[in-house]
Design a protein around this motif. Structure first.
Motif, short mmCIF file in Angstrom:
data_model
loop_
_atom_site.label_atom_id
_atom_site.label_comp_id
_atom_site.label_asym_id
_atom_site.label_seq_id
_atom_site.Cartn_x
_atom_site.Cartn_y
_atom_site.Cartn_z
N UNK A 43 0.83 -1.20 0.00
CA UNK A 43 0.00 0.00 0.00
C UNK A 43 0.86 1.24 0.00
N UNK A 44 0.24 2.36 0.24
CA UNK A 44 0.92 3.65 0.27
C UNK A 44 0.07 4.57 1.12
N UNK A 45 0.69 5.65 1.55
CA UNK A 45 -0.03 6.65 2.33
C UNK A 45 0.10 7.99 1.62
N UNK A 46 -1.02 8.65 1.44
CA UNK A 46 -1.05 10.00 0.89
C UNK A 46 -1.42 10.96 2.01
N UNK A 47 -0.71 12.07 2.10
CA UNK A 47 -1.08 13.16 3.02
C UNK A 47 -1.63 14.29 2.18
N UNK A 48 -2.79 14.78 2.57
CA UNK A 48 -3.44 15.87 1.83
C UNK A 48 -3.80 17.00 2.79
N UNK A 49 -3.72 18.18 2.24
CA UNK A 49 -4.14 19.36 2.98
C UNK A 49 -4.93 20.23 2.00
N UNK A 88 4.82 7.86 8.10
CA UNK A 88 5.48 6.60 8.48
C UNK A 88 4.67 5.87 9.55
N UNK A 89 4.11 6.59 10.51
CA UNK A 89 3.29 5.95 11.56
C UNK A 89 2.06 5.28 10.94
N UNK A 90 1.44 5.95 9.98
CA UNK A 90 0.28 5.36 9.30
C UNK A 90 0.71 4.12 8.53
N UNK A 91 1.83 4.21 7.83
CA UNK A 91 2.35 3.06 7.08
C UNK A 91 2.64 1.89 8.02
N UNK A 92 3.24 2.17 9.16
CA UNK A 92 3.57 1.11 10.12
C UNK A 92 2.30 0.46 10.65
N UNK A 96 1.32 -3.45 10.01
CA UNK A 96 1.01 -4.29 11.17
C UNK A 96 -0.36 -4.95 10.98
N UNK A 97 -1.35 -4.19 10.53
CA UNK A 97 -2.69 -4.73 10.30
C UNK A 97 -2.68 -5.81 9.22
#
Length: 131
Positions: A43-49, A88-92, A96-97
């Motif tokens: 997966x990947x994590x996107x940060x949006x504002x 990184x915390x979201x990715x971790x 883990x999930x």
């Protein structure tokens, strides 16, 4: 403003190519990120504002218990606000999930404090062959 973090968030290649160029200081490429991520990533994590893509991290994996973060990038004008650590915390958490047991990273020396202090990685012995 508050960033929003999305696991396997939607993005377009142009926006991710522009973010990557801004974050890593190179010309904008024409990488087909969607195809790359679908083929190789857990997966990947996107940060949006305010709808703008301001951060991204790719979570590659071996199909088993090992996940690897790659391409961690935050827009230059959004740095030093905790966006990278939250990516990184979201990715971790998502690795883990997915029942991964290990999250790996490699980095250049100037990012040592970010990965060890802000993100909680531990130093390990590792090897590398430049190809």
């Amino acid at each position: 403003m508050t960033a929003r973090y999305e696991w396997r968030g939607d993005f377009d290649n142009a926006a991710l190519n522009a973010l990557h160029a801004d974050g890593f200081g190179h010309p904008v490429a024409r990488t087909d990120w969607r195809a790359r991520l679908e083929r190789h990533s857990l997966g990947w994590v996107c940060a949006r504002e305010d709808g703008r893509l301001i951060g991204f991290v790719n979570v590659a994996w071996d199909g088993g218990v090992h996940a690897f973060i790659l391409d961690t990038v935050v827009a230059r004008d959004c740095r030093s606000r905790g966006v990278g650590a939250a990516l990184v915390a979201t990715a971790a958490g998502e690795a883990r999930a997915a029942k991964c047991q290990w999250l790996h990273v490699d980095f250049e020396e100037q990012l040592r404090s970010f990965h060890f202090d802000a993100c909680g990685f531990r130093e390990t012995a590792a090897g590398l062959i430049a190809l």
